[in-house]
Scaffold this motif. Structure first.
Motif, PDB file in Angstrom:
ATOM      1  N   ASP A  89      37.780  39.923  37.630  1.00 38.07           N
ATOM      2  CA  ASP A  89      36.604  39.797  36.416  1.00 38.07           C
ATOM      3  C   ASP A  89      35.351  39.821  36.994  1.00 38.07           C
ATOM      4  O   ASP A  89      35.019  40.412  38.115  1.00 38.07           O
ATOM      5  CB  ASP A  89      36.500  38.209  36.078  1.00 38.07           C
ATOM      6  N   PRO A 112      38.804  38.578  29.788  1.00 41.29           N
ATOM      7  CA  PRO A 112      37.719  37.767  29.792  1.00 41.29           C
ATOM      8  C   PRO A 112      36.818  37.159  30.018  1.00 41.29           C
ATOM      9  O   PRO A 112      36.955  38.301  31.277  1.00 41.29           O
ATOM     10  CB  PRO A 112      39.284  36.893  30.224  1.00 41.29           C
ATOM     11  N   GLY A 113      35.979  37.052  29.620  1.00 38.78           N
ATOM     12  CA  GLY A 113      34.478  36.373  30.014  1.00 38.78           C
ATOM     13  C   GLY A 113      33.587  37.091  29.762  1.00 38.78           C
ATOM     14  O   GLY A 113      33.722  38.599  28.713  1.00 38.78           O
ATOM     15  N   MET A 114      33.373  37.860  31.230  1.00 37.43           N
ATOM     16  CA  MET A 114      32.460  39.125  30.606  1.00 37.43           C
ATOM     17  C   MET A 114      33.158  40.717  30.343  1.00 37.43           C
ATOM     18  O   MET A 114      34.212  40.895  31.623  1.00 37.43           O
ATOM     19  CB  MET A 114      31.491  39.148  31.916  1.00 37.43           C
ATOM     20  N   SER A 115      32.707  41.489  30.062  1.00 37.34           N
ATOM     21  CA  SER A 115      34.085  43.196  29.812  1.00 37.34           C
ATOM     22  C   SER A 115      32.936  43.796  30.362  1.00 37.34           C
ATOM     23  O   SER A 115      32.022  43.586  31.275  1.00 37.34           O
ATOM     24  CB  SER A 115      33.527  43.508  28.308  1.00 37.34           C
ATOM     25  N   SER A 158      32.509  38.990  36.655  1.00 37.90           N
ATOM     26  CA  SER A 158      31.358  37.951  37.435  1.00 37.90           C
ATOM     27  C   SER A 158      31.284  37.885  38.761  1.00 37.90           C
ATOM     28  O   SER A 158      31.360  37.847  39.877  1.00 37.90           O
ATOM     29  CB  SER A 158      31.231  36.230  37.123  1.00 37.90           C
ATOM     30  N   SER A 159      32.700  37.902  39.127  1.00 40.31           N
ATOM     31  CA  SER A 159      33.504  38.006  40.809  1.00 40.31           C
ATOM     32  C   SER A 159      33.247  39.426  41.863  1.00 40.31           C
ATOM     33  O   SER A 159      32.550  39.551  42.683  1.00 40.31           O
ATOM     34  CB  SER A 159      34.966  38.016  40.745  1.00 40.31           C
ATOM     35  N   ASP A 175      41.593  42.580  35.170  1.00 37.31           N
ATOM     36  CA  ASP A 175      42.368  40.499  35.188  1.00 37.31           C
ATOM     37  C   ASP A 175      43.802  41.212  34.945  1.00 37.31           C
ATOM     38  O   ASP A 175      44.274  39.768  35.327  1.00 37.31           O
ATOM     39  CB  ASP A 175      41.924  40.407  34.102  1.00 37.31           C
ATOM     40  N   GLU A 201      29.760  45.091  29.828  1.00 35.39           N
ATOM     41  CA  GLU A 201      29.014  44.041  29.789  1.00 35.39           C
ATOM     42  C   GLU A 201      28.529  44.231  32.001  1.00 35.39           C
ATOM     43  O   GLU A 201      27.380  44.229  32.122  1.00 35.39           O
ATOM     44  CB  GLU A 201      29.090  43.220  29.264  1.00 35.39           C
ATOM     45  N   SER A 211      37.964  45.839  28.426  1.00 34.31           N
ATOM     46  CA  SER A 211      38.786  44.249  28.016  1.00 34.31           C
ATOM     47  C   SER A 211      39.210  43.486  28.841  1.00 34.31           C
ATOM     48  O   SER A 211      40.775  43.591  29.892  1.00 34.31           O
ATOM     49  CB  SER A 211      40.187  45.048  27.204  1.00 34.31           C
TER      50      SER A 211
END
Length: 138
Positions: free
Chosen positions: A42, A67-70, A44-45, A18, A73, A65
């Motif tokens: 990120d 934002p959103g999904m780590s 999700s992308s 990120d 995850e 680390s």
């Protein structure tokens, strides 16, 4: 040792970072070493990039680390969807690094920031080779 040849022939890395400066520098350096790199910002992308053709990537390299999904995850999702795909995670947080290295050492390779791109390239290649060896044996 032949330093002129790319470390990895046509090795395609999905890089999830990120931080724009880190992402730009790392992707450019890996490409100069002969990797193909798809850099996304990120998790999700990353999952969207994997969905149509996961076999086009040999390894995923992700920050933990974000934002959103780590990154952890993201690892869970990749393990569920593409269990054959190796994942290398990275973090700049020493305490997080120490804790994860102890708890999760079997699931993925962990690289501490700041890392050298040479070290990263060698590690990515090693991870892919060991996964290929496991696949060949299995």
């Amino acid at each position: 040792e032949n330093h002129g040849a790319p470390i990895a022939e046509n090795l395609c890395v999905l890089m999830v970072e990120d931080n724009a400066d880190v992402g730009l520098y790392t992707s450019q350096t890996l490409e100069q070493m002969g990797f193909k790199v798809l850099w996304v910002a990120d998790a999700s992308s990353a999952l969207e990039a994997l969905a149509p053709n996961p076999e086009s990537f040999q390894v995923v390299f992700s920050d933990i680390s974000m934002p959103g999904m780590s990154g952890l995850e993201l690892l869970d999702a990749i393990e569920a969807l593409y269990p054959w795909l190796p994942v290398v995670l990275t973090t700049g947080y020493n305490d997080e690094y120490a804790r994860i290295a102890q708890e999760e050492a079997q699931r993925f390779v962990l690289l501490q920031k700041p890392y050298s791109t040479e070290g990263l390239a060698v590690l990515l290649q090693k991870v892919v080779k060991s996964r290929l060896n496991l696949t060949a044996q299995g």
